[in-house]
Scaffold this active site. Structure first.
Site, short mmCIF file in Angstrom:
data_model
loop_
_atom_site.label_atom_id
_atom_site.label_comp_id
_atom_site.label_asym_id
_atom_site.label_seq_id
_atom_site.Cartn_x
_atom_site.Cartn_y
_atom_site.Cartn_z
N ASP A 4 0.83 -1.21 0.00
CA ASP A 4 0.00 0.00 0.00
C ASP A 4 0.86 1.26 0.00
OD1 ASP A 4 -2.38 -1.44 0.03
OD2 ASP A 4 -2.18 -1.76 2.18
N GLY A 5 1.99 1.19 0.70
CA GLY A 5 2.92 2.33 0.71
C GLY A 5 3.36 2.67 -0.71
N ASN B 183 -5.53 8.07 1.12
CA ASN B 183 -5.95 7.46 2.39
C ASN B 183 -6.53 8.48 3.35
OD1 ASN B 183 -5.31 4.80 2.08
ND2 ASN B 183 -3.44 4.83 3.30
P1 NAP Z 1 3.47 2.47 7.24
O1 NAP Z 1 3.50 2.93 8.66
O2 NAP Z 1 4.73 2.00 6.60
O3 NAP Z 1 2.37 1.27 7.09
C1 NAP Z 1 1.10 1.37 7.51
C2 NAP Z 1 0.39 0.00 7.31
O4 NAP Z 1 -0.92 0.30 6.85
C3 NAP Z 1 1.02 -0.91 6.25
O5 NAP Z 1 0.81 -2.26 6.64
C4 NAP Z 1 0.22 -0.60 5.01
O6 NAP Z 1 0.16 -1.70 4.06
C5 NAP Z 1 -1.14 -0.39 5.62
N1 NAP Z 1 -2.05 0.45 4.84
C6 NAP Z 1 -1.78 1.58 4.12
N2 NAP Z 1 -2.90 2.02 3.55
C7 NAP Z 1 -3.90 1.19 3.93
C8 NAP Z 1 -5.29 1.14 3.66
N3 NAP Z 1 -5.88 2.04 2.89
N4 NAP Z 1 -6.01 0.13 4.22
C9 NAP Z 1 -5.44 -0.80 5.00
N5 NAP Z 1 -4.12 -0.79 5.30
C10 NAP Z 1 -3.38 0.19 4.77
O7 NAP Z 1 2.86 3.66 6.40
P2 NAP Z 1 2.65 3.78 4.84
O8 NAP Z 1 2.78 2.44 4.18
O9 NAP Z 1 3.46 4.92 4.35
O10 NAP Z 1 1.10 4.21 4.84
C11 NAP Z 1 0.68 5.42 5.36
C12 NAP Z 1 -0.66 5.14 5.96
O11 NAP Z 1 -0.46 4.45 7.18
C13 NAP Z 1 -1.46 6.37 6.33
O12 NAP Z 1 -2.17 6.88 5.24
C14 NAP Z 1 -2.35 5.84 7.44
O13 NAP Z 1 -3.62 5.39 6.93
C15 NAP Z 1 -1.62 4.63 7.95
N6 NAP Z 1 -1.24 4.86 9.37
C16 NAP Z 1 -1.84 4.09 10.31
C17 NAP Z 1 -1.59 4.30 11.66
C18 NAP Z 1 -2.30 3.46 12.65
O14 NAP Z 1 -3.09 2.58 12.25
N7 NAP Z 1 -2.07 3.68 13.95
C19 NAP Z 1 -0.70 5.31 12.07
C20 NAP Z 1 -0.09 6.08 11.08
C21 NAP Z 1 -0.38 5.85 9.72
P3 NAP Z 1 1.46 -2.24 3.25
O15 NAP Z 1 2.19 -3.06 4.25
O16 NAP Z 1 0.90 -3.05 2.14
O17 NAP Z 1 2.24 -1.03 2.80
#
Ligand code: NAP
Length: 268
Positions: free
Chosen positions: A45-46, A118
């Site tokens: 997703d990243g 997102n």
């Molecule tokens: P990351 O911290 O490297 O990974 C975040 C995780 O979320 C990865 O496992 C990624 O999948 C997954 N992910 C990303 N978009 C998703 C979606 N639409 N639905 C379900 N899972 C999703 O960050 P990143 O890969 O750069 O992604 C940034 C995103 O992380 C932000 O947009 C935010 O939604 C999310 N995030 C979540 C939290 C939390 O849940 N506490 C905190 C900060 C950010 P992959 O392993 O396939 O890349």
């Protein structure tokens, strides 16, 4: 047809990138990093977020394919390279459109517009923050807590889900506002539930302090002298090229409940 490939950069994704590029070039497709009609994101997703932000200025003419090489891959439809290449060459892909978040940040007398696939988040640089929340220009609540997250339907399974927000089917043109650890007592009071805000409605956040941390998908940065953040459903959408056999709810089940008993992704 012009295409480009964005890879996560690990060994597996780079090897798939090589296979995809060589094969499509051999089939008369042209690698064009500047004006691609199709962008293939190879990774997770990243990588999809990275691809979106690289080409968000040409959403009208560019469609995206998400190919998973491990990690979660919530956006991905494909994990078999032969099936993907066959589907591209046969033009047997279907197009689905997902809504985006639009965020206009007014800071230091200037307005900058962002689009997120997102989510957009606003947090303090240190400690809790106070933000007045307005809906369609009417005061709704005064928030105090860690911050606020505004997500798209396809982003509702990301940060928003961790905040207890609803998972929203991307056929619904909405944005969702979710609280990060709001303080609720006799002095401070918020609704405490996520708000689902339809197209054409405007969410305005008026922060009380000066400097905030803003995130737009995977990027986060400080914004000084922020006056207001206005969020709405963006006019443009992202287009993904998909196979018919992997509906959104199967995607949710596979990502969060169980890999078993799910319909296969394209080509598995
Ligand atoms: P990351 O911290 O490297 O990974 C975040 C995780 O979320 C990865 O496992 C990624 O999948 C997954 N992910 C990303 N978009 C998703 C979606 N639409 N639905 C379900 N899972 C999703 O960050 P990143 O890969 O750069 O992604 C940034 C995103 O992380 C932000 O947009 C935010 O939604 C999310 N995030 C979540 C939290 C939390 O849940 N506490 C905190 C900060 C950010 P992959 O392993 O396939 O890349």
């Amino acid at each position: 047809m012009e295409f480009a490939v964005i890879s996560r950069g690990d060994e597996v994704s780079e090897a798939k990138k090589e296979i995809v590029t060589q094969y499509l070039n051999g089939q008369g497709f042209n690698y064009n990093q500047v004006f691609p009609r199709v962008v293939i994101a190879i990774g997770g997703d990243g990588t999809v977020l990275q691809a979106f932000h690289t080409y968000k200025h040409r959403l009208e003419s560019t469609a995206f394919i998400a190919y998973n090489t491990g990690h979660l891959g919530f956006y991905s439809d494909w994990d078999n390279v032969e099936s993907l290449l066959e589907a591209i060459v046969d033009s047997s892909l279907i197009t689905v459109e997902y809504p985006l978040v639009q965020a206009e940040v007014e800071a230091d007398g200037q307005t900058v517009t962002y689009q997120a696939l997102n989510d957009v988040t606003i947090k303090g640089v240190k400690g809790s923050v106070q933000i007045d929340v307005r809906l369609n220009n009417h005061h709704f609540e005064s928030f105090k807590g860690d911050g606020l997250c505004i997500s798209s339907p396809s982003g509702s399974t990301g940060y928003n889900k961790s905040l207890g927000g609803a998972i929203v089917h991307p056929s619904l043109e909405i944005i969702q506002l979710s609280e990060m650890a709001s303080i609720n007592n006799r002095v401070y009071r918020t609704i405490g539930s996520s708000l689902v805000i339809p197209k054409h409605h405007i969410l305005t956040l008026l922060p009380k302090a000066d400097t905030y941390m803003l995130s737009v998908d995977h990027e986060s940065f400080p914004v000084e002298s922020i006056q207001q953040l206005t969020c709405s459903v963006a006019k443009e959408k992202i287009r993904f090229l998909r196979c018919r056999s992997f509906p959104f709810w199967n995607r949710v089940k596979e990502a969060f409940i169980s890999l078993n008993d799910c319909e296969p992704r394209g080509g598995r």
